[in-house]
Design an enzyme around this catalytic site. Sequence first.
Site, mmCIF file in Angstrom:
data_model
loop_
_atom_site.group_PDB
_atom_site.id
_atom_site.type_symbol
_atom_site.label_atom_id
_atom_site.label_comp_id
_atom_site.label_asym_id
_atom_site.label_seq_id
_atom_site.Cartn_x
_atom_site.Cartn_y
_atom_site.Cartn_z
ATOM 1 C CE LYS A 84 -4.330 -1.450 2.136
ATOM 2 N NZ LYS A 84 -5.287 -1.140 3.209
ATOM 3 C CG ASN A 128 -7.786 1.193 -0.785
ATOM 4 O OD1 ASN A 128 -7.938 2.154 -1.543
ATOM 5 N ND2 ASN A 128 -8.753 0.705 -0.057
ATOM 6 C CG ASP A 182 -9.018 1.163 3.621
ATOM 7 O OD1 ASP A 182 -9.879 0.389 3.173
ATOM 8 O OD2 ASP A 182 -7.812 0.845 3.740
#
Length: 294
Positions: A70, A91, A106
């Site tokens: 990531k 991501n 996220d």
Amino acid sequence: MISGKTRVLGIIGHPVEHTSSPAMHNAAIAALGLEYVYTAFPVRPEELGPAIAGMRALNFRGLNVTVPHKVGVMALLDEISPEARAIGAVNTIDHREGRLIGHNTDAYGVMQSLRLDGGLETLPSRVALLGAGGAARAILYALLQRPEVEHIALLNRTAEKAAALAASLDPEGKRVQPGVLDASSGEQVAAAGLLINSTSIGMHPHPDASPLPNPACLHTGMVVLDIVYNPLETLLLRQARQAGARPVDGLGMLARQGARAFAIWTGVEPPVEVMRAAALERLGKPSPLKPAAN
Ligand code: NAP
């Protein structure tokens, strides 16, 4: 049906065999009748550069990125969204007009889950966030975007990591108070209206562990989100329910961060409940969207 026009989506990580993402995305693709396929690619850290070059050469439409890539993938992309830049991790990669654009979904996923699964249109002024790893970074960023959140207790086993994370996202130290997660954390948790566990404590194969040494700090009126989703009902969530708090499992965040990536790639909002049900089935639970077999 896969044809010559089918566009490729996927996830890179190492290991990646246990991911729920192919199940979630292919369920949404099938529900919408779109010409995409989503698969998982195990990519060792030393192969990350060739993997991203391959994504360009093979004209993949998009990729999700998981542990351990990531952060490392950011240097290989053409553009990073302001949100992913602030979080410090990507991501989702959007391959658009020959350019690779990094996103982080996220933060969106956790906020949507708190609103729609936790019933929190407005967040409480005091929040306790357990953990200081990759997921905690995105969650802390998301919490700091909300002006109603005045105080965040950021508690982690390794207190130095909590302090470093707090300093990077709240450099003036006005809203985030870092500290150690141990038997002395009860008071800070009890003062919060929202508790989020972003440590991996309680995750398979240790379902009998809770991040809270003493659950007496949980109380009625509190929302408790555990982003661990395997098992779905962690010990922390059972403790929360017993204390009269509102438990929220990690599947909602997982499905919603995936749904955001899907919309970035396809331009279509996917059916989140279909994605959530597919992830549930992947965890060995019956899908709520299919009639039970006799
Ligand atoms: P990570 O970067 O490895 O961070 C792990 C965190 O857990 C650190 O704060 C670590 O503390 C703490 N921890 C681990 N074992 C511990 C133990 N035995 N005692 C005390 N603390 C411990 O992992 P991550 O990527 O942030 O992921 C964390 C969890 O969130 C995983 O279970 C993952 O599956 C889940 N997750 C869910 C979603 C979702 O959409 N629902 C998204 C991302 C992640 P130290 O700093 O002291 O090591």
